[in-house]
Write a protein that holds these residues in place. Structure first.
Motif, PDB file in Angstrom:
ATOM      1  N   ALA A  50       0.909  -1.214  -0.294  1.00 57.82           N
ATOM      2  CA  ALA A  50      -0.194   0.033  -0.060  1.00 57.82           C
ATOM      3  C   ALA A  50       0.946   1.247  -0.049  1.00 57.82           C
ATOM      4  N   ASN A  59      -3.079   3.826  -2.634  1.00 54.55           N
ATOM      5  CA  ASN A  59      -2.934   2.777  -3.654  1.00 54.55           C
ATOM      6  C   ASN A  59      -2.633   1.339  -2.879  1.00 54.55           C
ATOM      7  N   TYR A  60      -3.479   0.246  -3.318  1.00 54.51           N
ATOM      8  CA  TYR A  60      -3.246  -0.940  -2.538  1.00 54.51           C
ATOM      9  C   TYR A  60      -3.203  -2.121  -3.700  1.00 54.51           C
ATOM     10  N   ASP A  62      -3.913  -5.488  -4.988  1.00 52.55           N
ATOM     11  CA  ASP A  62      -4.968  -6.182  -5.156  1.00 52.55           C
ATOM     12  C   ASP A  62      -5.469  -7.345  -3.915  1.00 52.55           C
ATOM     13  N   LYS A  65      -6.683  -5.278  -0.776  1.00 51.43           N
ATOM     14  CA  LYS A  65      -7.831  -4.200  -0.814  1.00 51.43           C
ATOM     15  C   LYS A  65      -9.002  -4.923   0.061  1.00 51.43           C
ATOM     16  N   THR A  69      -5.258  -1.099   5.692  1.00 52.07           N
ATOM     17  CA  THR A  69      -5.601   0.376   5.550  1.00 52.07           C
ATOM     18  C   THR A  69      -3.999   1.055   5.752  1.00 52.07           C
TER      19      THR A  69
END
Length: 118
Positions: A50, A59-60, A62, A65, A69
């Motif tokens: 991330a 931006n994370y 996949d 996600k 956080t």
């Protein structure tokens, strides 16, 4: 001299949570364009988990996600990664990175181990 120090790793069961912290010294995160968390599992390449920019763009990967956080205190010196619903495949050494166009290099922490047992 800029230094990054991660903490908060450990052993947790599948489905559990951990919060990683990255503390910077020698500067503050507001002077970097991008801060991020990366991880490296045994035998695998280091990968982005991330990232967050000074403009607040997130931006994370996949694979994380909805479970992880990334956050920071805008005027502070700490970057966080809240990890929920952990899976065994999240097991890795997690690294914090800070970088930007005004710096001659990226800065990395020493890493913190996260192990998720099945």
């Amino acid at each position: 001299q800029v230094q990054l120090v991660e903490s908060g790793g450990g052993l947790v069961q599948t489905g559990g949570s951990l919060r990683l912290s990255c503390t910077i010294s020698g500067s503050t995160f507001r002077f970097f364009d991008t801060m991020g968390w990366y991880r490296q599992a045994p035998g695998k390449q280091r990968e982005l988990v991330a990232s967050i920019s000074t403009g607040g763009i997130l931006n994370y990967a996949d694979s994380v996600k909805g479970r992880f956080t990334i956050s920071r205190i805008n005027t502070g010196n700490t970057l966080y990664l809240q990890m929920n619903t952990l899976k065994p495949e999240d097991t890795a050494v997690y690294y914090c990175k800070a970088g930007g166009s005004t710096w001659s290099r990226d800065y990395w922490g020493q890493g913190t181990q996260v192990t998720v047992s099945s």
